[in-house]
Design a protein around this motif. Structure first.
Motif, PDB file in Angstrom:
ATOM      1  N   LEU A  11      14.909  21.747   9.495  1.00 47.79           N
ATOM      2  CA  LEU A  11      14.082  22.558  10.480  1.00 47.79           C
ATOM      3  C   LEU A  11      14.922  22.955  11.584  1.00 47.79           C
ATOM      4  N   LEU A  12      15.829  22.173  12.067  1.00 44.40           N
ATOM      5  CA  LEU A  12      16.765  22.438  13.170  1.00 44.40           C
ATOM      6  C   LEU A  12      17.478  23.907  12.711  1.00 44.40           C
ATOM      7  N   PRO A  13      18.406  24.059  11.621  1.00 46.11           N
ATOM      8  CA  PRO A  13      18.910  25.302  11.418  1.00 46.11           C
ATOM      9  C   PRO A  13      17.638  26.299  11.394  1.00 46.11           C
ATOM     10  N   ALA A  58      17.810  20.238  25.738  1.00 46.92           N
ATOM     11  CA  ALA A  58      18.493  18.811  26.630  1.00 46.92           C
ATOM     12  C   ALA A  58      19.885  19.344  26.440  1.00 46.92           C
ATOM     13  N   ASP A  59      20.219  19.596  25.173  1.00 43.77           N
ATOM     14  CA  ASP A  59      21.677  19.626  24.568  1.00 43.77           C
ATOM     15  C   ASP A  59      22.428  20.817  25.077  1.00 43.77           C
ATOM     16  N   GLY A  60      21.649  21.814  25.730  1.00 44.77           N
ATOM     17  CA  GLY A  60      22.070  23.198  26.097  1.00 44.77           C
ATOM     18  C   GLY A  60      22.302  24.290  25.244  1.00 44.77           C
ATOM     19  N   VAL A  61      21.549  23.991  24.016  1.00 45.35           N
ATOM     20  CA  VAL A  61      21.668  24.914  22.992  1.00 45.35           C
ATOM     21  C   VAL A  61      20.639  26.104  23.320  1.00 45.35           C
ATOM     22  N   LEU A  62      19.443  25.703  23.995  1.00 42.99           N
ATOM     23  CA  LEU A  62      18.372  26.552  24.169  1.00 42.99           C
ATOM     24  C   LEU A  62      18.043  26.501  25.740  1.00 42.99           C
ATOM     25  N   TYR A  77      11.708  30.270  24.146  1.00 46.80           N
ATOM     26  CA  TYR A  77      13.270  29.567  24.000  1.00 46.80           C
ATOM     27  C   TYR A  77      13.826  30.805  23.676  1.00 46.80           C
ATOM     28  N   LYS A  78      15.194  30.619  24.199  1.00 45.14           N
ATOM     29  CA  LYS A  78      16.179  31.317  24.059  1.00 45.14           C
ATOM     30  C   LYS A  78      17.892  30.702  23.667  1.00 45.14           C
ATOM     31  N   ILE A  79      18.359  31.419  22.641  1.00 43.89           N
ATOM     32  CA  ILE A  79      19.762  30.770  22.676  1.00 43.89           C
ATOM     33  C   ILE A  79      20.811  30.907  23.810  1.00 43.89           C
ATOM     34  N   THR A  80      21.472  29.841  24.241  1.00 41.50           N
ATOM     35  CA  THR A  80      22.478  29.963  24.946  1.00 41.50           C
ATOM     36  C   THR A  80      23.942  30.321  24.257  1.00 41.50           C
ATOM     37  N   ALA A  86      26.815  26.803  18.225  1.00 36.47           N
ATOM     38  CA  ALA A  86      26.025  25.714  17.350  1.00 36.47           C
ATOM     39  C   ALA A  86      25.465  26.574  16.144  1.00 36.47           C
ATOM     40  N   ILE A  87      24.889  27.772  16.125  1.00 39.66           N
ATOM     41  CA  ILE A  87      24.243  28.191  15.117  1.00 39.66           C
ATOM     42  C   ILE A  87      25.327  28.508  14.293  1.00 39.66           C
ATOM     43  N   SER A  88      26.566  28.944  14.623  1.00 39.08           N
ATOM     44  CA  SER A  88      27.658  29.512  13.621  1.00 39.08           C
ATOM     45  C   SER A  88      28.013  28.111  12.653  1.00 39.08           C
TER      46      SER A  88
END
Length: 112
Positions: A11-13, A58-62, A77-80, A86-88
């Protein structure tokens, strides 16, 4: 539809990939896009989706952006920049894992 336990670890990926390809997305939009893309085989419940989104934020990923639609507020939600890294990493790990599963399940060498 696939077993929830089977899809749980992906789910996360899936969520990160979709958001990164669409610039920004809101929760319901994510669930519907996954359902559409997988022809209903993967159904992400709100109970599974929002804890992941909140953790990634919370982790700064979004990061989030609120948009007002009349009296309603929609949270996008947007990617930081951190999220792009992290996505890579997650995509590489998932692809490697899929390759490993293929060694097991697509092998003609499996013997009893």
């Amino acid at each position: 539809m696939y077993n929830k336990e089977l899809t749980k670890g992906t789910l996360l990926p899936i969520i990160l990939k979709l958001i990164s390809e669409n610039d920004k997305m809101y929760g319901y939009e994510i669930t519907q896009k996954v359902k559409e893309m997988t022809k209903g085989k993967i159904d992400i419940s709100e109970g599974a989706l929002y804890p992941i989104l909140h953790k990634l934020e919370a982790d700064g990923v979004l990061e989030t952006e609120k948009m007002y639609l009349g009296k309603r507020v929609r949270k996008y939600y947007k990617i930081t920049p951190t999220g792009k890294i992290a996505i890579s990493e997650i995509t590489a790990e998932l692809n490697d894992f899929i390759g490993t599963l293929q060694l097991i399940f697509n092998s003609n060498a499996i013997k009893s």
